[in-house]
Structure formats: C-alpha cells, structure tokens
Design a protein around this motif. Sequence first.
Motif, PDB file in Angstrom:
ATOM      1  N   GLN A  31       0.155 -15.434  -7.228  1.00 47.85           N
ATOM      2  CA  GLN A  31       1.077 -14.950  -6.141  1.00 47.85           C
ATOM      3  C   GLN A  31       0.966 -13.587  -6.743  1.00 47.85           C
ATOM      4  O   GLN A  31       1.418 -12.438  -6.354  1.00 47.85           O
ATOM      5  N   GLU A  32       0.438 -13.867  -8.065  1.00 46.51           N
ATOM      6  CA  GLU A  32       0.182 -12.597  -8.716  1.00 46.51           C
ATOM      7  C   GLU A  32      -1.252 -11.123  -8.263  1.00 46.51           C
ATOM      8  O   GLU A  32      -0.995 -10.100  -7.795  1.00 46.51           O
ATOM      9  N   GLU A  33      -2.258 -12.156  -7.459  1.00 49.19           N
ATOM     10  CA  GLU A  33      -3.021 -11.590  -6.093  1.00 49.19           C
ATOM     11  C   GLU A  33      -2.426 -10.876  -4.935  1.00 49.19           C
ATOM     12  O   GLU A  33      -2.054  -9.803  -5.114  1.00 49.19           O
ATOM     13  N   LEU A  34      -1.420 -11.929  -4.652  1.00 51.89           N
ATOM     14  CA  LEU A  34      -0.415 -11.509  -3.313  1.00 51.89           C
ATOM     15  C   LEU A  34       0.118  -9.861  -3.757  1.00 51.89           C
ATOM     16  O   LEU A  34       0.177  -8.928  -3.405  1.00 51.89           O
ATOM     17  N   ASP A  35       1.084 -10.492  -4.832  1.00 56.06           N
ATOM     18  CA  ASP A  35       1.738  -8.578  -5.384  1.00 56.06           C
ATOM     19  C   ASP A  35       0.739  -8.245  -5.741  1.00 56.06           C
ATOM     20  O   ASP A  35       1.809  -7.293  -5.418  1.00 56.06           O
ATOM     21  N   GLU A  36      -0.308  -7.861  -6.028  1.00 57.22           N
ATOM     22  CA  GLU A  36      -1.222  -6.681  -5.910  1.00 57.22           C
ATOM     23  C   GLU A  36      -1.675  -5.927  -5.075  1.00 57.22           C
ATOM     24  O   GLU A  36      -1.853  -5.091  -4.764  1.00 57.22           O
ATOM     25  N   ASN A  37      -1.496  -7.319  -3.757  1.00 59.40           N
ATOM     26  CA  ASN A  37      -1.933  -6.826  -2.066  1.00 59.40           C
ATOM     27  C   ASN A  37      -0.691  -5.926  -1.895  1.00 59.40           C
ATOM     28  O   ASN A  37      -0.886  -5.167  -0.955  1.00 59.40           O
ATOM     29  N   HIS A  38       0.539  -6.279  -1.853  1.00 56.19           N
ATOM     30  CA  HIS A  38       1.528  -6.068  -1.948  1.00 56.19           C
ATOM     31  C   HIS A  38       1.784  -4.602  -2.451  1.00 56.19           C
ATOM     32  O   HIS A  38       2.069  -3.757  -1.727  1.00 56.19           O
ATOM     33  N   ARG A  39       1.378  -4.158  -3.538  1.00 51.56           N
ATOM     34  CA  ARG A  39       0.648  -2.687  -4.312  1.00 51.56           C
ATOM     35  C   ARG A  39       0.230  -1.792  -3.474  1.00 51.56           C
ATOM     36  O   ARG A  39       0.401  -1.102  -3.674  1.00 51.56           O
ATOM     37  N   LYS A  40      -0.808  -2.369  -3.111  1.00 49.34           N
ATOM     38  CA  LYS A  40      -1.940  -1.865  -2.576  1.00 49.34           C
ATOM     39  C   LYS A  40      -1.492  -1.113  -1.507  1.00 49.34           C
ATOM     40  O   LYS A  40      -1.437  -0.148  -0.670  1.00 49.34           O
ATOM     41  N   LEU A  41      -0.654  -2.441  -0.431  1.00 43.12           N
ATOM     42  CA  LEU A  41      -0.206  -1.891   1.130  1.00 43.12           C
ATOM     43  C   LEU A  41       0.957  -1.472   1.154  1.00 43.12           C
ATOM     44  O   LEU A  41       1.164  -0.045   2.165  1.00 43.12           O
TER      45      LEU A  41
END
Length: 912
Positions: free
Chosen positions: A256-266
């Motif tokens: 989830q943390e990695e997914l949230d980071e990807n969301h932020r990058k996106l």
Amino acid sequence: MKNNVYIRSTFRDIKQSFGRFIAVVLIIFMGVLLFVGIKSVGPDLEKLGNQYFQKQQLSNVQIRGTAGLTTKDKELIEQIDGAHAELGYNFAYSDEENDRNLQVYSFDKEQKQNQLTLEKGSMPTADDEAVIDSQMQDDYEIGQTITIADDQLENQEVKITGYVESPLYINKTERGAAEVGDIDGFIYLSASNFTADAYSMMNLTFSNLPYDFFSDAYAAQLNAKLEDIDSIFDKRKEYRKQELTDDALSEIADEQEELDENHRKLADGQEELDEAKDELQEKKDQFSEQKEQVIAAYGAAAADEQLAESQEQLAEAEVGIKGQQGTLDENQQKLAEGQEDIDKARQEAEDMEEPNYLTDVRKNYPGFNEYTSLSDRIDTIGNVFPVFFFLIAILITFTTITRMVEENRKEIGTLKALGYRNREISSKYILYAFFTVLLGATLGVIVGTKFLPPIVFLLLKQMFIFQNYPISFWFTPIMIAMIAAVIATLGSAVYVLAKDLREKPTSLLMPKAPKAGQRIFLERITPLWARLGFIKKVTARNLFRYKARMILTVLGIAGCTGLIVAGFGLKDSIEAPAYKQFEELNHYQAMVTLNEEGIDNSEQVEAAFKATAEVDRYLPIYSEQVKFKEKGATEQNATLSVTEQPDAFLDFVTFHAETDDSQTHLTNGGAMISDRLAKLYDASVGGSLKMQSAEGDEYEIKIAGITENYLGHNVYMTKDYFNEVTDIDEDLNTYLVKTADMDKPAENDLSQTLEDTDEVMNITFNSDQIETQASSSANLMPIILIFIILSGTLAFVVLYNLTNINISERERELATIKVLGFFNKEVTMYIVRENVIFTILGILFGFGVGKVLTWFIVTMASSDGIVFPLIVPPIGYLMAALMTIVFSAIVMIITHFKLKNIDMIGALKANE
C-alpha cells in the motif's frame, strides 16, 4: 538294576510296536510344529519391525499444517514429555517428462529421524544433487539430471547420485497417493535447496513410548500423546492465524505504501503534464495571433509558408502531451486495479480462517497397515488353526497311550502280584510317554521354529524392504505346546494307570469281559433288517457296540477333513475381498480424477470417453479422502463420494444394507457409510459421526444407511446433503467410468489419451487394485499350503493309528473268524466296512467343521481396512473328501497285509 530293566522293557515295547510309537511321535511332532511355527511368525514379524524402526529412528508421528509449520510450532510440541521434533519440507510433484509422480522430501545431514539406507551410489553433497527411491531404478539412472519445476526450490535441476530406501515406505510397491495422483516413488533433496518461508512437515518421536510398536500399550500411550498434540494445536491455531494475518497485513501495508508512492508520483506527473498543456495552449494562442498578423500583412499563402515550421512543432508537442496523458491514464488504471487487489487481499487477511494441523501416525504410513495387519492375521490364524490341529493330535495321542496301557493289564497285574509298588510299575509307561513327547515335541519345536517361518519370510522378501528376518524361539508358544503334549501323553498314561492300579491283581490278570451285544435301532425296522446279510448285520452291530471308538474315529476324520476344507476356504476367502468389492459392489472399472478446474473444464476428457469404444458410461462426482477420529478409537481414512445424480449413481455402486432400518439408496437426509466403519465407531442408522476433510475441517454427518464393504472405508452423499453439512459448494472433480472388458494395453492407451488432455490428475483402474490385493493375499499362501499338507498328513496318521487300535482291540475276534474259515479278503472287509462308514460320516461332518472353522478364522483375521467374506469353494470340499478317501484306501491296504499276518493261535491263547 530295576531302572535298567524298566528302560530295556520300554525300548522292547517300542520295538515291538514301532508303528504305534512313530504314529504318536508324528502326531505330537505335527501338532507342536504347526502350533509353534505359526505362533512364531507373528512375533518374528513384530520383532523385525521393532528392530528396524528403532535402528532407522522412524518417527512416531508426522504433522502437517495447512498454513505450514514454524520453529514456534516445534518449540510448543517439544514441551510434551519425551518429544523430539524435526522440521522439514515435502511436496508432491508430477514429473511429466518421465511420466512419474514423486513425493519430494528435504534431506539434512543433521537429521536423526527417518534415516535413509543407501542401496547404491552416494548421498547428496550439494544443493543440486538428490537420491531417489531404489524401486525406481528402471526409471531414473545415477548421474541423470531431472527437472523439478517448483518455486519452492532454488535449484530446480538436480542430479541423481544414488538409490535409497526410506523407513517411511517399508512396502516395495505401496507409495500412497497425493493431490497429483498415485505416487510412484520418492526423492530426497538437500534441505538448503528449499526456499519456502514455512516448513511443510514435522517429524516427531517420543523417547518414552513403549519399544513394541505392535503392543496395546504403545497404542494407548500414543493416543495420549496425540491428545496432547491436539490440545496444543487447538490453542495454537488462533495465534498462528494472527501471525499469518499480521504477516499478510504487513506485506499489504508495504504494498500500500508503494502504491501510495506511485499515486503521488502519478499525481506529480499529472500536474507537470497539466502545466505543459497550459504552456502549449499559450503557444497555440500566440501562434494564432502571429498567424493573423502575417495573413494581414502578406496573405494566407505567405503565412502558411512562414509559419509551417512553428505549426509542425505545435502539432508534435500536442501529440507528445496526448501520449503522456495516455500513459498517465493507463498507469492510473493499473494503480486502481492494484488498489482493488490490495483491498481484496486485506479483506482476505482479515477474514482468514484458522489453519488446521493434520497428524499421521506410523500405521497410516504407506504400506504399514498391510504389514501390521499381516502380522495380526497370521497371529489370528495361529490362535485358531494350529490349536484345532493340536486338539486333534492330543485326542488321538490320548487314545493311543490309553490303549497301550490297557493292552498291558496282565503285565501290570503280574507285577502287582509279585509285590512291585505302583510307582515302580508306572515308571515304564511314563518313560514310554516321556520318550514320545520328548522326541515329538523337541523335533516339532525345532522344525516349527527354524523351518516354517522362513518359508513365509521367503515370499515376504519380495514385498517388503526387510532382508534379514529374525528367527527366534518364543517361550510362550513353546511352553503351551510342551504342556499340551505332556498332558496328552504323560497325562493319559497317569490317568489310565491310576484307574488300573486301583484294581486287585486278580482282576488285572483276568481279561476284560468283551462288550455285551445289544439290539440296535435297525433291528426294529424288520423289512430292512431281514434283507441284510450276515456280515452286514455284524458290521451294523459292531458300529454301535463300540460307540466310543466310532465317535472317536468320526471326530478324528472330521477334524482332519475340516482342516483341509478350511485350508482351501481360507485361500479363496483371502483372495475374495477385491473381487467382491470391484465386481459385486462397484460396477465401474476406473476412476478419473481431474485437475483443480474440475468438471467445468473437462470437454476434452468427455470427448476422449466418447471416442473410446470400450467406454460405456461415465458419471461425474466429487471425491476426496476424509478421516474419522473418535476418542478411544483408531483414526480411520475413508473415501468420500458425492453425487448430483443419486439414481444414476446406483448403476455404478450397489448398496447392500447391513441393517433393516438402513437405506439402500442415497437421500438428502444423511450419508451412507461402510459397515466396518460403523462397527469400529459403534455407529448405527440415525446416529452421527465426525468427519474431517483433507484440509482438517471437521463436520458432523448423520448416518442414513450402512452398506456392505470389503476394502477400505467409503462414505457416500448426495450433493445437496454435502453442501448442507459443509456449507461449501465444491465442484465435481472425478469421473466414475464403466467400460467393456479391457486388457492392460487397452487400459494404458485410454490412460495415455486422458493424460494428453492436460485435464486429468490421476487415473485408477480397478484391475490394478485387484492385482495389488492378490499380491497382498499371496503373502498368506505359504501358510495355507502348509495347513493343507499337514492336515492331509495328520488325516493319514489318525486313520492309521485308529485302525491299528481297532485291530489290536479285536485281535482275538479277528483270529476267531479266520479260524472259522473266513478268507483274508473277507477278514479285511470285516474291518474295512466299518472304516468306510466312519470315513463317510467323518467327511460329511468334516464339511460342516471346515466351514465353521473358516468362518471363525476369516472373522478374526478381518482388519480395520479389509473384510474377508466366507467362501468355501466346491473344489475345497472335493479335495478334502478325495484326500481323506485316498488316505483311507492306503490305510486299508496296509491293514489288509497286517490282518493276513495275524497269529491266530497266539491271539486265541492270549488270555490264558
């Protein structure tokens, strides 16, 4: 001096009546031989097993967890007194390249339990090496590299360095079954080659269990240990679930943390793209203004020419921005799907069920039940067959010794008249009895112990991995046989002497008055009696005149005939369970187990059925292996069969109700269980049993019917009742297949066709199970053959001995009729007629004795997983009758020559 006289006199009597002496010795010899020999086989097998299990440090229990095992599980189990646990890896693998199903085990040089025996080659020294089942030498060569494509292994290509035997598999042909189908063999890889986070198995031994694995004490104490294990794991389940949940949630949190980071990058990328879009729009606006100015100044053609390059740059920038937007949208979709997966995984982790822990004891290891039941069956037969044999031997021996003492009444009377004491007179006869029992029993013990068990072991070597079978003298059966032999000889001599020595010398010196004649029942039937000739009337009167002799002779012949009948009956009864199960009850010829996708993905399988001319019908069912376990009873494995078509199911399986209130078809009101399972758990129609699934989940089932069953245990249900009990709607995963008669090549062709569909996990033909059962039954054939041979020999000795007694008792009578002018043949027929009648009566009575004896033995020999039906073939009755008649004929021939040589004058003057 007196002692020398008694001894010389004893040897003189032996010499004068050597045939009688040898007959008594032979009867004692055969009785002791069979009793001691058969009663030694079971203990020898148990001793062999115990020694081997101890030497190889075979685990008492194997534990598996549906969610794997950890070092924490090991620590908890080792809190049980005497427990020592070892963790390891294990999984089933289908080697499609070599068309073999393998059980893959981890091997650690430090492990102490389940020691392997190297048969050829060398043990692994590297992660990419392995040793394989010694029974698979035809399938895999030393030096060969095979691929085990499983994610649990770091090195999936391993080289075979040797062949081994494992104490987990003592039967050379039985390797058990797994989810991939019937297992063909096993392979051991280095433990360091396994990469799984959790262990898959735990081997467990207890240092304080009794040494004797076959004893009741071992079973009782092991059950107590199993209760401790269940108690520990009942508490452990909740904590293990929490561990798994925490681990899963921790991994999910990281994802989830990695997914949230990807969301932020996106989001940052989208923001940058939006800025680029704004810049592009400004440039477009500027370009429009500039274009208008150029058109106003120079015209449209000049504007297109001067601004073409700028126009192209703007178009390229717009395409680039659209491409970036598409990429961002695609990534956004992937992130959304990833979020859905994470949310689903989080929900599954939160809804995770408690894991189950499954235990297996030694008796459930492949081949162990066959070995233990073989030992039990032989011991059971030893409790019945030799005892009955020995009782006949005792009866005849008692009669012979009694007759010998009776014949010497005048000598006893003379010695008493001369002042000899009773003890001195008795010593001669006691010596005679002592010599017979010493010679017969000693030879019987030696031959029975040293030669009978090896005959059995010779065949067992072909089936089990044991090679050096121990031969031991077992105190208990030897002492029982010796005491019985002493009672039969010394006891009978003392009994008769005690009776005769109470008489006065004058009474002993006078001959016993002959038994008075009397009218018999036939004489009252005047029309019949009047038509009988003189000799036939004499024969009829003699039969009833000597009732004791008649009863004894008939019983002796009946006993021997019954033993022969029982020998043939046991042979067919032991071979019968497979034929009864797969011909009378199960009317299908094969079971085809599908892969995980089940019936829904079996179009090719059904197409293969339709394309095979031998396949008549097929029926889809759900099948799995289940367990039954109740406190105080041994755990039992059973095959569960669930059908959606209960009416059609009756064409594939026939139910023979064992009770009046039992159903003979499947209903939605309960399950149908096999009779042996019901008996083991004292279950009845209307009652219930707790059933454990392959995953360890427990369900309570209601019993609607109890049906006849011969091999293993079976449980049958309708799909609706199964869903009601388990609250699970399992997909059908197996086909029952009815075929025309197929030979082995045809079965192999069908099997290959089905395997080529890639939709089949396992194919089992009933013919294979029949062959396996026949091979198992063959283990008892040497014992049955020995029974038949010794029973026939006993029949001959009994007939010979009883005929000799008959002649010696009536020597004066026979001499008289010879003096009256009877020819030798007529004198012989005088005796033979009686023997013929006795033989016929004995044979007929023996048929009943044999059937009862067979029933008793097969009932006692039936085990938890196999029931022997009572089958006595006509050939058994015929051969028993023929053998008895042939022996009777031989005895009659011997009798004829003996009667020809009767000393008429000596016999008639014997009483003077």
